[in-house]
Enzyme design. Sequence first.
Site, short mmCIF file in Angstrom:
data_model
loop_
_atom_site.label_atom_id
_atom_site.label_comp_id
_atom_site.label_asym_id
_atom_site.label_seq_id
_atom_site.Cartn_x
_atom_site.Cartn_y
_atom_site.Cartn_z
N LYS A 107 0.42 0.38 2.90
CA LYS A 107 1.67 -0.02 2.75
C LYS A 107 2.88 1.06 3.40
O LYS A 107 3.89 0.30 3.39
CB LYS A 107 2.03 -0.08 1.21
CG LYS A 107 1.19 -1.24 0.81
CD LYS A 107 1.54 -1.51 -0.73
CE LYS A 107 1.07 -2.82 -1.35
NZ LYS A 107 -0.44 -2.67 -1.64
C1 PLP Z 1 -1.29 -3.70 -1.78
C2 PLP Z 1 -2.69 -3.34 -1.50
C3 PLP Z 1 -3.84 -4.23 -1.36
C4 PLP Z 1 -3.62 -5.72 -1.22
O1 PLP Z 1 -2.73 -6.15 -0.17
P1 PLP Z 1 -1.91 -7.52 -0.11
O2 PLP Z 1 -1.13 -7.38 1.07
O3 PLP Z 1 -1.07 -7.58 -1.23
O4 PLP Z 1 -3.01 -8.50 0.23
C5 PLP Z 1 -4.98 -3.70 -1.03
N1 PLP Z 1 -5.47 -2.53 -1.27
C6 PLP Z 1 -4.39 -1.56 -1.45
C7 PLP Z 1 -4.82 -0.15 -1.76
C8 PLP Z 1 -3.12 -2.02 -1.92
O5 PLP Z 1 -2.16 -1.07 -2.12
#
Ligand code: PLP
Length: 431
Positions: A107
Amino acid sequence: MNYFSLNNREHTSNFENAVVRGLAPDKGLYFPQLIEKLPKSFFSEIRSMDNTEIAFEVIKNYVGEEISDSALKDIIADTLDFDFPVVDVEKNVGSLELFHGPTLAFKDVGARFMAGSLGYFIKKGKLGNITVLVATSGDTGGAVANGFLGVEGIDVVILYPKGKVSEIQEKQLTTLGQNIVALEVDGAFDECQDMVKRAFLDDEIQQKRQLTSANSINVARWLPQMFYYFLAYKQLAKEGRKLAFSVPSGNFGNICAGLLAREMGLPIDHFIASNNANNVVTRYLENGNYQPTASVQTISNAMDVGNPSNFVRVLELFQNEFGNLKEYLSSYSFDDLATKMAIKEVFDKTGYIMDPHGAVGYLGLQEFLKKNENYYGTFLETAHPVKFLDTVEEAIGQKVAIPDSIESIMHKEKKFHQISNYDELKSYLLS
Ligand SMILES: *Cc1c(COP(=O)(O)O)cnc(C)c1O
């Protein structure tokens, strides 16, 4: 570039407005009006291009004239200031490590790009100050706090559920200071989310503050997630090799970015949406019935989503054609026990340590490869295993080394305000 609302194609917006608003006024998600294919020459030259050049070619048409080319390149260079290696784990299986950024989760990419874009628009001077209000179940808060730290004209307010985020995640939210405020909510994540939604609809707050959200529905968080699929391709491209990518999915923003990259011509032959027990999409692909439900808690908690907000974008990419979607997308779901066993087995066999989210991705990939042996498969390792220390150490029966960047924040003092209901949030935002 213009965007339309998925609730009504007549409701359109440019990039700047879409970033500032997050959602269209009719509550629809924004979607690009035009998806242009990249030229063949781009793919033949990709190995000799640097990461910033690649990302610039990928995103420039989605941004358009609203950010100058040189400023956009600077934003991209800051966003991609770390490595995105594909590490061989087993024969024909690689891990695309997306956890080398400041908060050790993928993210960081979207959060930094959004912070750079919004910071640029504020500097241009027409917008005034903006408050980014966000609820987090764990990783979003840290990435957003870090991405927006020190960006002029932006205040960040993060709501997190008391006692429900890991210690590392809490430190990442509460130790930065400056323009970042953490509010510890006496309640669950859903209550944090509800309070945020209510604040967006509250006129009194809107008159006092210009609010925006920083979750993956925002195009400035969603679109840059395409970058690392291209950076992985740069490492993996080989004549005649078929590629599959398995993406551990919650809100489906990450996989949707990969599918958009494919639509632009990136030669990825198949995608796998790997789910934990929250498997609304797995069931949909089995029986054609889309039935959102309440989420259940798992050890891969960033994927505990019962009604994935970006799935409407996935459907739009395939013009809502179920048959078309099924040709390029598979989905499998795994429970916590299978996830822990995968962490253990891969560690015992190879020494590679997966986090619970990456492990779900690994399992989905294995399921696909059983019937499709002629592929090279890559799973996305979306977070560093230390972010889920207890689960991982229990699964592998060993201690995991903690990176220096984390070690240093563990000694910093937490600073947060406590709130227990909406009125307390409101009076904070009005004060
Ligand atoms: C947010 C997150 C996900 C999921 O990603 P999406 O884009 O919401 O499908 C998977 N793994 C981790 C570690 C995350 O922080």
